[in-house]
Design an enzyme around this catalytic site. Structure first.
Site, PDB file in Angstrom:
ATOM      1  N   TYR A  58      -9.640  23.963  -4.107  1.00 35.48           N
ATOM      2  CA  TYR A  58     -10.888  23.499  -4.495  1.00 35.48           C
ATOM      3  C   TYR A  58     -10.794  23.286  -5.962  1.00 35.48           C
ATOM      4  CZ  TYR A  58     -12.260  25.621   0.012  1.00 35.48           C
ATOM      5  OH  TYR A  58     -12.226  25.939   1.398  1.00 35.48           O
ATOM      6  N   HIS A 124      -4.564  28.757   4.571  1.00 35.67           N
ATOM      7  CA  HIS A 124      -5.422  27.723   4.670  1.00 35.67           C
ATOM      8  C   HIS A 124      -4.916  26.896   5.937  1.00 35.67           C
ATOM      9  CE1 HIS A 124      -8.462  25.655   1.975  1.00 35.67           C
ATOM     10  NE2 HIS A 124      -8.978  25.553   3.124  1.00 35.67           N
ATOM     11  N   PRO A 219     -21.951  26.779   8.600  1.00 34.16           N
ATOM     12  CA  PRO A 219     -23.124  27.158   9.576  1.00 34.16           C
ATOM     13  C   PRO A 219     -24.192  26.248   9.447  1.00 34.16           C
ATOM     14  CG  PRO A 219     -22.955  28.691   7.668  1.00 34.16           C
ATOM     15  CD  PRO A 219     -21.561  27.940   7.383  1.00 34.16           C
ATOM     16  N   LEU A 220     -24.430  25.590   8.325  1.00 37.78           N
ATOM     17  CA  LEU A 220     -25.486  24.933   8.291  1.00 37.78           C
ATOM     18  C   LEU A 220     -25.161  23.321   8.316  1.00 37.78           C
ATOM     19  CD1 LEU A 220     -27.190  26.100   5.012  1.00 37.78           C
ATOM     20  CD2 LEU A 220     -27.636  26.875   7.356  1.00 37.78           C
ATOM     21  N   GLY A 221     -23.959  22.963   8.986  1.00 39.88           N
ATOM     22  CA  GLY A 221     -23.502  21.644   9.498  1.00 39.88           C
ATOM     23  C   GLY A 221     -23.363  20.780   8.293  1.00 39.88           C
ATOM     24  N   GLY A 223     -24.829  20.900   5.383  1.00 36.71           N
ATOM     25  CA  GLY A 223     -26.303  20.598   5.119  1.00 36.71           C
ATOM     26  C   GLY A 223     -27.021  19.984   5.983  1.00 36.71           C
ATOM     27  N   PHE A 224     -26.472  19.497   6.970  1.00 32.60           N
ATOM     28  CA  PHE A 224     -27.855  18.552   7.981  1.00 32.60           C
ATOM     29  C   PHE A 224     -28.706  19.425   8.176  1.00 32.60           C
ATOM     30  CE2 PHE A 224     -29.052  16.894  11.951  1.00 32.60           C
ATOM     31  CZ  PHE A 224     -29.315  15.395  11.531  1.00 32.60           C
TER      32      PHE A 224
END
Length: 332
Positions: A58, A124, A219-221, A223-224
């Site tokens: 990253y 990874h 887990p929040l897709g 951001g969607f």
């Protein structure tokens, strides 16, 4: 919700972790600000999120350097997870699982993170040119040397398999079965969310049967599922969502009923319930070994995410989520 340490990795289950990738890689580079990212990490720790999840790729490297500035002051407050095995080049990413490289990469990560030990060191991706047992054996030697406390594996990317309808995690499970014979797997990281529940079929049961922690990535897709994105808003060229099959304007519009369902549940609970907290509470409820790791780069969202453990979903809530439409992508 009860918090407890489980599995060989000693993960704190019942809490929400912090995915640090968006702070320096993969999402809206124009919004990546070092000082704000530092506040975000501090805010997450203050709010009770102990797991900090990063990787040497990253940035590359800048994400670990960022966390090192926090860990220099607050190492005792954090459970540090980083990853090895992927190299970022010019317009490409390649795997490197050679034992010598893995050991050098670990030493470099320790320096950047400003710590003497990594709590969870994750592979990874397996290198197709190196037997995964050799890579894992080198990682196990790092445990023996006291540089790493536990080992984890990230699931193989499954987007192509989703198009074909194949079992998404069969290749990952085959790799896990092989490396488990070399050294215990402490944790597995894979996508799990309301709109990507596929890990519930085979991968999460594999972990639960063996006492292995499960890090629920995205887990929040992406951001969607927060309900803050608008269909057709567009993304910067270097944002991973600009090429994601669920983030075209058409598919974002088609998937709005998923967010609407989460919003209805949040409104029923009132108070500080939000669609994001509902989505995270759902992930927390999927098994006693699950730790959601939402990514963010804003302090207020880190605090919001950390508080999801306080939201208890009812049987009615869970039934409503189970009845939401299946998420669509541009391959459908």
């Amino acid at each position: 919700m009860e918090r407890r340490a489980i599995g060989a990795a000693g993960l704190e289950v019942g809490a929400v972790g912090l995915g640090c990738m968006p702070m320096s890689w993969g999402y809206t580079s124009s919004q990546q600000r070092g000082d704000r990212s530092l506040r975000t990490v501090h805010s997450a720790l203050d709010a009770g999120s102990t797991l900090l999840d990063t990787a040497d790729m990253y940035g590359p490297f800048t994400n670990e350097l960022l966390l090192g500035r926090v860990l220099r002051e607050r190492r005792a407050d954090a459970f540090v997870s980083t990853k090895v095995g992927l190299l970022v080049g010019d317009q490409h990413i390649v795997a490197n699982g050679r034992p010598g490289y893995v050991k050098r990469a670990c030493d470099a990560s320790l320096r950047r993170l400003q710590t003497d030990v990594i709590d969870l060191y994750q592979l990874h991706r397996a290198d197709p040119e190196i037997p995964v047992e050799e890579t894992w054996g080198a990682m196990a030697e790092l445990v023996g040397a006291g540089k790493v406390r536990a080992l984890g594996m990230c699931a193989v990317g499954a987007r192509a398999h989703r198009r074909s309808g194949a079992h998404l995690h069969e290749e990952t499970i085959r790799q896990l079965e092989r490396i488990q014979q070399v050294f215990p797997v402490g944790a597995v990281q894979a996508e799990l969310s309301v709109w990507s529940p596929e890990a519930l079929e085979r991968l999460l049961p594999w972990c639960e049967a063996r006492g292995v922690g499960f890090l629920a990535a995205m887990p929040l897709g992406n951001g969607f599922l927060t309900g803050t994105l608008t269909p057709g808003q567009g993304f910067e060229p270097d944002d991973v969502r600009a090429r994601h099959p669920r983030f075209t304007a058409e598919m974002m519009a088609a998937n709005q009923p998923v967010v609407a369902g989460l919003r209805r549940i949040a409104e029923r609970h009132g108070g500080d319930a939000t669609p994001a907290r509902v989505a995270l509470a759902w992930a927390l409820g999927q098994g006693r070994h699950v730790v959601p790791v939402p990514g963010t780069k804003r302090p207020e969202w880190a605090v919001e995410n950390a508080g999801a453990w306080k939201l208890e979903l009812t049987a009615h809530d869970l039934a409503e989520i189970a009845g939401l439409p299946t998420a669509r992508g541009s391959w459908d």
